[in-house]
Design an enzyme around this catalytic site. Structure first.
Site, PDB file in Angstrom:
ATOM      1  N   SER A 112      38.322  45.231  34.151  1.00  0.00           N
ATOM      2  CA  SER A 112      38.781  44.792  35.458  1.00  0.00           C
ATOM      3  C   SER A 112      38.744  45.906  36.509  1.00  0.00           C
ATOM      4  O   SER A 112      37.696  46.475  36.767  1.00  0.00           O
ATOM      5  CB  SER A 112      40.177  44.188  35.327  1.00  0.00           C
ATOM      6  OG  SER A 112      40.559  43.592  36.537  1.00  0.00           O
ATOM      7  N   HIS A 113      39.899  46.243  37.050  1.00  0.00           N
ATOM      8  CA  HIS A 113      39.981  47.207  38.144  1.00  0.00           C
ATOM      9  C   HIS A 113      40.134  48.637  37.647  1.00  0.00           C
ATOM     10  O   HIS A 113      40.252  49.553  38.453  1.00  0.00           O
ATOM     11  CB  HIS A 113      41.176  46.834  39.009  1.00  0.00           C
ATOM     12  CG  HIS A 113      42.404  46.616  38.175  1.00  0.00           C
ATOM     13  ND1 HIS A 113      42.557  45.515  37.371  1.00  0.00           N
ATOM     14  CD2 HIS A 113      43.493  47.378  37.967  1.00  0.00           C
ATOM     15  CE1 HIS A 113      43.703  45.603  36.722  1.00  0.00           C
ATOM     16  NE2 HIS A 113      44.284  46.722  37.057  1.00  0.00           N
ATOM     17  N   ASP A 276      37.349  43.515  43.011  1.00  0.00           N
ATOM     18  CA  ASP A 276      37.539  44.577  42.017  1.00  0.00           C
ATOM     19  C   ASP A 276      36.351  44.684  41.057  1.00  0.00           C
ATOM     20  O   ASP A 276      35.315  44.054  41.261  1.00  0.00           O
ATOM     21  CB  ASP A 276      38.840  44.340  41.243  1.00  0.00           C
ATOM     22  CG  ASP A 276      38.739  43.178  40.275  1.00  0.00           C
ATOM     23  OD1 ASP A 276      37.974  42.244  40.566  1.00  0.00           O
ATOM     24  OD2 ASP A 276      39.403  43.204  39.224  1.00  0.00           O
ATOM     25  N   ASP A 278      35.467  43.498  38.141  1.00  0.00           N
ATOM     26  CA  ASP A 278      34.832  42.318  37.558  1.00  0.00           C
ATOM     27  C   ASP A 278      34.855  41.114  38.498  1.00  0.00           C
ATOM     28  O   ASP A 278      34.488  40.005  38.089  1.00  0.00           O
ATOM     29  CB  ASP A 278      35.486  41.969  36.221  1.00  0.00           C
ATOM     30  CG  ASP A 278      36.956  41.629  36.365  1.00  0.00           C
ATOM     31  OD1 ASP A 278      37.602  42.170  37.288  1.00  0.00           O
ATOM     32  OD2 ASP A 278      37.473  40.832  35.573  1.00  0.00           O
ATOM     33  N   ASP A 280      37.304  39.372  40.076  1.00  0.00           N
ATOM     34  CA  ASP A 280      38.296  38.289  40.108  1.00  0.00           C
ATOM     35  C   ASP A 280      39.418  38.534  41.117  1.00  0.00           C
ATOM     36  O   ASP A 280      40.148  37.612  41.449  1.00  0.00           O
ATOM     37  CB  ASP A 280      38.847  37.982  38.707  1.00  0.00           C
ATOM     38  CG  ASP A 280      39.461  39.175  38.024  1.00  0.00           C
ATOM     39  OD1 ASP A 280      39.446  40.278  38.614  1.00  0.00           O
ATOM     40  OD2 ASP A 280      39.934  39.023  36.885  1.00  0.00           O
ATOM     41  N   ARG A 281      39.540  39.761  41.605  1.00  0.00           N
ATOM     42  CA  ARG A 281      40.608  40.029  42.589  1.00  0.00           C
ATOM     43  C   ARG A 281      40.066  40.078  44.003  1.00  0.00           C
ATOM     44  O   ARG A 281      38.866  40.229  44.198  1.00  0.00           O
ATOM     45  CB  ARG A 281      41.257  41.378  42.295  1.00  0.00           C
ATOM     46  CG  ARG A 281      41.966  41.405  40.986  1.00  0.00           C
ATOM     47  CD  ARG A 281      42.741  42.702  40.846  1.00  0.00           C
ATOM     48  NE  ARG A 281      43.474  42.676  39.588  1.00  0.00           N
ATOM     49  CZ  ARG A 281      44.495  43.457  39.307  1.00  0.00           C
ATOM     50  NH1 ARG A 281      44.904  44.335  40.191  1.00  0.00           N
ATOM     51  NH2 ARG A 281      45.113  43.358  38.148  1.00  0.00           N
ATOM     52  N   LYS A 375      40.889  33.864  38.065  1.00  0.00           N
ATOM     53  CA  LYS A 375      41.026  34.109  39.493  1.00  0.00           C
ATOM     54  C   LYS A 375      39.656  34.493  40.041  1.00  0.00           C
ATOM     55  O   LYS A 375      38.763  34.861  39.283  1.00  0.00           O
ATOM     56  CB  LYS A 375      42.078  35.173  39.758  1.00  0.00           C
ATOM     57  CG  LYS A 375      41.864  36.465  39.029  1.00  0.00           C
ATOM     58  CD  LYS A 375      43.145  37.272  39.057  1.00  0.00           C
ATOM     59  CE  LYS A 375      42.981  38.546  38.239  1.00  0.00           C
ATOM     60  NZ  LYS A 375      44.105  38.783  37.359  1.00  0.00           N
TER      61      LYS A 375
HETATM   62  C1  G1P Z   1      48.048  43.213  36.045  1.00  0.00           C
HETATM   63  C2  G1P Z   1      48.617  42.395  37.178  1.00  0.00           C
HETATM   64  C3  G1P Z   1      48.647  40.932  36.797  1.00  0.00           C
HETATM   65  C4  G1P Z   1      47.251  40.489  36.376  1.00  0.00           C
HETATM   66  C5  G1P Z   1      46.707  41.398  35.300  1.00  0.00           C
HETATM   67  C6  G1P Z   1      45.263  41.079  34.955  1.00  0.00           C
HETATM   68  O1  G1P Z   1      48.842  43.059  34.902  1.00  0.00           O
HETATM   69  O2  G1P Z   1      49.899  42.840  37.534  1.00  0.00           O
HETATM   70  O3  G1P Z   1      49.119  40.194  37.873  1.00  0.00           O
HETATM   71  O4  G1P Z   1      47.268  39.178  35.889  1.00  0.00           O
HETATM   72  O5  G1P Z   1      46.756  42.757  35.742  1.00  0.00           O
HETATM   73  O6  G1P Z   1      44.415  41.243  36.051  1.00  0.00           O
HETATM   74  P1  G1P Z   1      49.985  44.102  34.475  1.00  0.00           P
HETATM   75  O7  G1P Z   1      49.320  45.461  34.391  1.00  0.00           O
HETATM   76  O8  G1P Z   1      50.998  44.075  35.563  1.00  0.00           O
HETATM   77  O9  G1P Z   1      50.496  43.588  33.166  1.00  0.00           O
HETATM   78 ZN    ZN Z   2      39.644  42.001  37.591  1.00  0.00          ZN
END
Ligand code: G1P
Ligand code: ZN
Length: 542
Positions: A112-113, A276, A278, A280-281, A375
């Site tokens: 992801s990010h 981000d 991948d 999705d954000r 998302k």
């Molecule tokens: C974080 C975000 C959450 C999101 C997740 C996956 O998780 O806060 O909203 O669904 O990444 O992208 P966290 O690190 O808080 O568990």
């Molecule tokens: Zn992501």
């Protein structure tokens, strides 16, 4: 030839809510990725001859793991693998491909990010046939299997060419390399009024989209520049790089500073957005006007009917518990149910599958709808563009209108990163112990009305998820929430979510920091954050 390779279990392979995320070097240990992939396959039933989707965000190790997945899928009896060209598939595009191809499931390679590169992060996530993340009973089975696994199956074969669109045969299995963008762009075109957005852009409306050198580059160029006619250069950092150009592909005000600065400049475009690693954000910034993700969810829900795909209205709105209550007021006005779920997209998936909700969102910049089961960053940007094209107002004017109608939820999230795990656990345990004694006491935030550890009963299957975050509610409706991140890869991350509601007749024009100052002090008083963590300020404020 199919090889059965003996292996030893790794004891730390429990996938979190977002799949298995580890440092690249961990994944590079012999058999590590293979063990996890086999643990996934061993936990599934009935995929013989079926289709598996695979693709990722292009980060370091993406290509190597894709080859492993393809050869293991062939050895384990899948009938067909669909792989994005170049190994690329954004998370929402993978979700759509799984759904539209009738695949059994998919493996999405991403962290992801989180940053990418040889010293950074990698991840593998399994999504089921509805296109969404595997539910807990599947991830639990994968975790259990990974603790006892003693062998995996892989086809001995040359690497498949994943750069050319076309079909190849690998033993009894077909490998189809597909255009990662076209199908997804068509889906977007079916939901939004592209002619209206195109006309708006042709009329001089300007935008900037920052792909952060991550997966959305090719999607954004196709959609914003080719299909909607925005000039070349509208997409910034549009080439996916294995290390994201050494950046952190997290679209928040800290990491998307290049975009932020551009949007605050005198000659800023009308609209700015980022996505981000991948895809999705999303981050939404109007000209000189940042929109919090919680507010963005509320505005999108209130105006979704202006887009063709949502003209019939919404069945319901869902938000994660730490997300601000701004969307609740929209749901109330629309007369549709509002669901408050634990953090993580998978809880939304059940509501979407059951037809109970149409739009979902999280404070962490994730928004989406029932069009896929993840998302979707570009989706959120397009819905904003559609709304702007219909309303012919600036982002700032839309926000002002929104607050004047519904009131304003001042909101911030403070992250304390890389805390020693035992210290973070001690902080949370101490907070939990104090829950019963807090109501009725006063601190800088006011008088505490209630305090609890959030638990959720899923209305679709009555399953209960406990310990989802500590909520402290004040008499005036303000709120402070504490929870530990489930996605960090270094130590523990404490997230503190701070929210204050001001009604339509109240002071809607405060600086967020000023509006929240008493609650920030209250969070410190209640949880002794600096005492437990040794940190006198958060690492990141979003
Ligand atoms: C974080 C975000 C959450 C999101 C997740 C996956 O998780 O806060 O909203 O669904 O990444 O992208 P966290 O690190 O808080 O568990
Ligand atoms: Zn992501």
């Amino acid at each position: 030839m199919i090889q059965t390779v003996s292996t030893m279990p790794f004891n730390d392979q429990k996938p979190g809510t977002s799949g298995l995320r580890k440092k690249v070097r961990v994944f590079q240990q012999p058999h590590y990725a293979e063990n996890f992939v086999q643990s996934v396959f061993d936990s599934l039933d009935g995929f013989a001859g079926q289709t598996l989707v695979v693709g990722g965000d292009g980060r370091y190790l993406n290509r190597e793991v894709i080859q492993i997945v393809i050869k293991m899928a062939a050895a384990n009896g899948f009938g067909r693998v669909l792989v994005g060209q170049g190994g690329i598939l954004s998370t929402p595009a993978a979700s759509h491909l799984i759904r539209s191809s009738g695949a059994f499931g998919g493996l999405i390679l991403s962290a992801s990010h989180n940053p990418g590169g040889p010293d950074e992060d990698f991840g593998i996530k399994y999504n089921i046939g509805n296109g969404g993340p595997a539910p807990e009973k599947v991830t639990d089975a994968i975790a259990a299997r990974s603790l006892v696994i003693d062998s995996y199956k892989i086809l001995e074969a040359a690497d498949v060419d994943i750069d050319m669109i076309g079909t190849a045969q690998l033993a009894a299995m077909t490998v189809e390399v597909v255009d990662p963008v076209a199908l997804y762009a068509d889906l977007m075109e079916s939901l939004f009024d592209f002619p209206a957005i195109r006309a708006q852009i042709a009329g001089g409306f300007t935008l900037a989209f920052d792909s952060m050198s991550a997966v959305t580059g090719p999607y954004a160029v196709e959609i914003f520049e080719r299909r909607l006619g925005a000039p070349a250069g509208t997409v910034m950092n549009g080439t996916p790089l294995p290390d994201f150009g050494h950046h952190h592909p997290d679209p928040n005000l800290v990491h998307a500073k290049q975009l932020y600065d551009r949007m605050m400049a005198a000659d800023a475009p009308d609209f700015g957005a980022a996505s981000d690693g991948d895809g999705d954000r999303n981050l939404i910034i109007g000209r000189h006007s940042y929109v919090t993700p919680s507010d963005s969810l509320a505005v999108l829900a209130a105006n979704a009917h202006l887009a063709p795909g949502y003209k019939g209205g919404l069945k319901g709105i869902a938000r994660s518990m730490p997300t601000s209550g701004a969307a609740d007021r929209v749901a109330e006005k629309l007369g549709v149910p509002l669901y408050e779920t634990p953090t993580g997209w998978k809880f939304f998936g059940n509501l979407l599958d059951a037809g109970m909700a149409t739009i979902c969102g999280e404070e962490s910049a994730g928004t989406g709808s029932d069009h896929v089961r993840e998302k979707d960053g570009i989706w959120a940007v397009l819905l904003w563009l559609n709304i702007l094209a219909v309303r012919q107002q600036s982002v700032a004017a839309i926000m002002t209108d929104h607050w004047a109608t519904y009131g304003r939820n001042y909101y911030a999230r403070h992250d304390y990163e890389a805390i020693a795990k035992d210290r973070a656990d001690t902080l949370m345990a101490a907070l939990r112990d104090s829950l019963a004694t807090l109501p009725g006491t006063s601190n800088s935030g006011g008088t505490v009305k209630s305090a609890d550890d959030f638990a959720y009963t899923d209305p679709t299957d009555q399953s209960v998820s406990r310990n989802q975050g500590i909520r402290i509610l004040f008499e005036d409706g303000s709120r402070v929430v504490f929870r530990l991140s489930g996605t960090g890869t270094e130590g523990a991350t404490l997230r503190v979510y701070i929210e204050r509601y001001v009604g339509p007749d109240g002071d809607l024009g405060l600086e967020t920091g000023d509006a929240l100052a008493p609650l920030i002090a209250a969070a410190q008083e209640v949880a002794d954050i600096s005492g437990h963590t040794g940190m006198d300020k958060p690492s990141v404020i979003t």
